[in-house]
Design a protein around this motif. Structure first.
Motif, short mmCIF file in Angstrom:
data_model
loop_
_atom_site.label_atom_id
_atom_site.label_comp_id
_atom_site.label_asym_id
_atom_site.label_seq_id
_atom_site.Cartn_x
_atom_site.Cartn_y
_atom_site.Cartn_z
N LEU A 96 43.96 57.57 -10.75
CA LEU A 96 43.80 59.20 -10.44
C LEU A 96 42.51 58.80 -11.72
N ALA A 99 39.65 57.61 -9.38
CA ALA A 99 39.32 58.72 -8.70
C ALA A 99 38.86 59.55 -9.01
N ARG A 100 39.17 60.20 -10.47
CA ARG A 100 38.09 61.28 -11.28
C ARG A 100 36.63 60.86 -11.66
N ILE A 107 42.80 61.84 -2.22
CA ILE A 107 44.35 60.87 -2.08
C ILE A 107 44.73 60.71 -0.67
N SER A 123 50.52 65.61 -10.15
CA SER A 123 48.73 65.07 -10.70
C SER A 123 47.82 65.32 -9.59
N THR A 124 47.98 64.32 -8.89
CA THR A 124 46.51 65.00 -7.72
C THR A 124 46.17 66.06 -7.50
N ARG A 125 47.12 66.94 -7.92
CA ARG A 125 46.75 68.24 -6.68
C ARG A 125 46.04 68.74 -8.36
N MET A 129 41.91 67.83 -7.26
CA MET A 129 41.79 66.88 -6.00
C MET A 129 43.08 67.12 -4.74
N TYR A 131 45.77 66.22 -2.19
CA TYR A 131 46.46 65.05 -1.79
C TYR A 131 47.05 65.16 -0.36
#
Lengths: 519, 172
Positions: A96, A99-100, A107, A123-125, A129, A131
């Motif tokens: 993550l 990705a940031r 993702i 966590s992605t959300r 970002m 998901y």
């Protein structure tokens, strides 16, 4: 045709023109760069769709991994650190953060690794970002097999009939009999096959209950037992569903995945010979019903057990893209990854159920680096030569190439061969032909084993169930090598061995020529 | 001048045979009528005793990988027999002559107490229908012969032992 028209300045949204003529527009999440949190063939496959949709792809790889087809096909690569490669792919925090840093919009988890981890989705959300998959809540629900069963049953769908002793011990025998024989008595706290008893008739029931209770107490310190309908040699049927945020849910028909070894699917096909029109409609609408009840979103698969009598029961729901999704793509002509991405960025499914049609038959064979003669144990080695089958009816999704090291770090699946035929017979003969053309030299594979399965008369007749591999064990064993072929192989090997050839060639012509060997 | 190869856990001896029409191969003691065509890119057509086999070959170190009729095989080059015998002796640190593979003793030419020169024949063995001469790897004294004519032995068996250097000097 969807076109980006305007990018909002304050947020990651854009207005798209849905229909160029009417000017109909909708706001969707902007998605220009997608991180693929996976490796191997599925990373290659996802990157391909991203490229087709004009999106940038970001891949991940552990620092110890060399160049692979998956690292070559992405636009950017994040190199993960960590003691073991597999731990790196499970390291949500590191992925993550990467990705940031790369300004990733979304993702895609693929399958395996973090694909069914609700915390990763959450966590992605939380990091802003998207998901590409369902909500963390539904991943959580379906991830707990007992909760999932209870949920599905409560919503009025079929799970295999069962009765718990605890509910009312006095009536347990009668309630069990009412389920019908054969029955399976199980320890509530059980697992690993311990404390399980198959009961085939009423006269054995009382004795078996005593035995099962005693064993449950001894093995698990918990004497609670329950009776469940025992389904012998079931077929494994699953239904592909796809649902959008607005609550539209479609099915993309079934896949049959009965051919398994070590509880893992190795040959999958669609459509299934076991379903007639009526049963297909029933099982597919049940799958859609379950997905809607769970407020499901994105791609999912509902797995069922189909008994020989045509009864079917919910087994579990997989909240991700499946390994075997290409058979569905092949007969429906739909790109499931593209649909996943469109749904994730907020588009509504614009097709009606009736528009999803199937054509022909598709079979997938999973190529594993394994020793079929030693309980399918994984094999390692370097691939010194790779030949992929080439034909218009073949799709070959591979994660390896010549020079790739097959290590013990990851699942030993090398590639998937997906073959299309107008009929099942054609798909079978083309599969056998394609399997024979394919070679991965340098490591043991199950390629020959797969062609023996697909060519087996019982498979050809459609007599497929989860007991197939065990039942036909002898037929599926490799044939003994003829002495003539053995001599051919040894001679070919000797002539290919540098040491041997040098020795032979040290002798002057005309002796030093066998055939037209060229160096 | 045989070479040892292993396929599916079994070893075979291959040796070139020089004939008038070219080189033939003797595989497991049998002369194999062989022809092949190199199609390029690792693809070959082999013809053995009238049967045609399209094959795909790749090598890596001592391993030869062959794909034929949908099956893949790995053939391991063990080495030339002479080299194997040499290596089995374990260099100069050992005084034992060790059998490179299972076989039968055809002839014993020396007895305990005999003086031998380097390269002199001690015994003749037959393995995989192929006779191999076991020679002394140094000058010395035969301390003992552990097998007899007609007797069998396993791979790794000690066939004969030479006297160690000290004893050798005493005796000489």
């Amino acid at each position: 045709m969807i076109m980006f028209a305007k990018r909002d300045q304050e947020a990651a949204f854009a207005t798209i023109i849905l229909d160029g003529l009417s000017g109909q527009t909708r706001r969707v999440r902007l998605m220009e760069k997608v991180l693929i949190a996976n490796r191997g063939e599925i990373a290659v496959r996802i990157a391909k769709t991203l490229r087709g949709m004009d999106m940038k792809s970001v891949g991940i790889a552990h620092e110890y991994e060399g160049e692979t087809p998956a690292t070559r096909c992405v636009d950017e690569l994040i190199v993960l650190r960590g003691d073991s490669p597999i731990a790196a792919y499970l390291d949500a925090k590191q992925i993550l953060e990467g990705a940031r840093e790369r300004d990733v919009d979304a993702i895609h988890p693929g399958y395996g690794f973090l694909s069914e981890n609700p915390n990763f989705a959450r966590s992605t959300r939380e990091l802003g970002m998207t998901y590409i998959g369902p909500s963390p809540e539904v991943i959580e629900l379906m991830g707990d097999k007992i909760l999932a069963r209870e949920f599905v049953s409560k919503e009025g769908f079929r799970i295999s009939p069962s009765e718990e002793e605890e509910e009312d011990p006095l009536s347990f025998k009668e309630r069990s009999e009412a389920i019908g024989f054969p029955l399976l008595l199980k320890a509530a706290a059980g697992g690993g096959g311990k404390g399980m008893h198959i009961v085939r008739s009423a006269k054995d029931l009382v004795g078996a209950i005593e035995l099962a209770k005693g064993e449950a107490e001894r093995y698990f310190g918990d004497g609670r037992i329950y009776a469940e309908r025992y389904i012998e040699n079931p077929r494994h049927i699953e239904v592909q569903v796809m649902a959008d945020k607005a609550g539209n849910c479609l099915h993309f028909f079934e896949r049959e995945c009965s051919i398994q070894r070590r509880f893992q699917k190795i040959v999958e096909e669609s459509p299934s010979l076991a379903l007639d029109k009526k049963l297909r409609r029933k099982i597919c609408s049940e799958a859609v019903g379950i997905a809607i009840a769970a407020k499901y979103e994105n791609a999912g698969t509902i797995e069922f057990i189909l008994a020989p009598d045509g009864e079917f029961y919910f087994l579990e729901m997989n909240t991700r893209l499946q390994v075997e999704h290409p058979v569905t793509e092949m007969i429906t002509g739909r790109d499931l990854v593209e649909l996943q991405i469109r749904i994730a960025r907020g588009e509504e499914l614009s097709i009606a159920q009736e528009e999803i049609k199937t054509k022909g038959h598709a079979i997938e064979c999973r190529v594993y680096a394994e020793d079929v003669e030693h309980d399918f144990s994984p094999c390692i080695g370097r691939l010194v030569d790779v030949r992929e089958p080439v034909a218009e009816f073949v799709r070959f999704d591979s994660g390896v190439a010549k020079g790739s090291d097959v290590s013990a770090d990851f699942d030993p699946m090398l590639a998937k061969l997906i073959v299309y035929g107008e009929t099942r017979e054609e798909a079978i003969s083309r599969s056998v032909e394609s399997l024979k053309q394919t070679s991965f030299l340098g490591v043991n594979t199950n390629l020959a084993y797969l062609s023996r399965i697909v060519a087996h008369p019982a498979f050809v007749k459609g007599e497929t169930d989860t007991g197939f591999v065990a039942r036909h064990k002898l037929d599926l064993a490799p044939k003994e090598l003829s002495t003539k072929k053995r001599r051919m192989l040894l001679a070919a090997a000797a002539l290919s061995n540098r040491d041997f050839r040098e020795r032979v060639e040290a002798v002057p012509e005309p002796y030093a020529s066998i055939g037209d060997w060229s160096n | 001048m045989g070479y040892l190869f292993e396929l599916l856990g079994e070893q075979s001896v291959i040796e070139p045979v020089y004939q008038e029409e070219g080189i033939g191969l003797r595989v497991d003691g049998r002369i194999t009528d062989l022809d092949f065509k190199d199609l390029g890119g690792g693809e070959f057509i082999f013809e053995v005793e009238g049967d045609i086999y399209p094959v795909r070959i790749a090598t890596s170190g001592d391993s030869v990988f062959i794909h034929s009729e949908g099956e893949s095989y790995e053939i391991l080059a063990i080495n030339s027999l002479e080299k194997v015998v040499e290596e089995a002796r374990g260099g100069s640190s050992s005084d034992s002559l060790i059998a490179p593979m299972p076989g039968v003793v055809i002839r014993v030419e020396k007895k305990a107490g005999d003086l031998v020169k380097r390269g002199e024949t001690i015994l003749v063995i037959e393995s995989m229908k192929l006779q191999t001469v076991v020679t002394s790897f140094r000058d010395g004294l035969v301390r003992s012969i552990l097998v007899e004519e007609g007797g069998g032995f396993e791979k790794g068996s000690v066939l004969a032992v030479l006297a160690s250097d000290e004893i050798e000097e005493d005796q000489l």
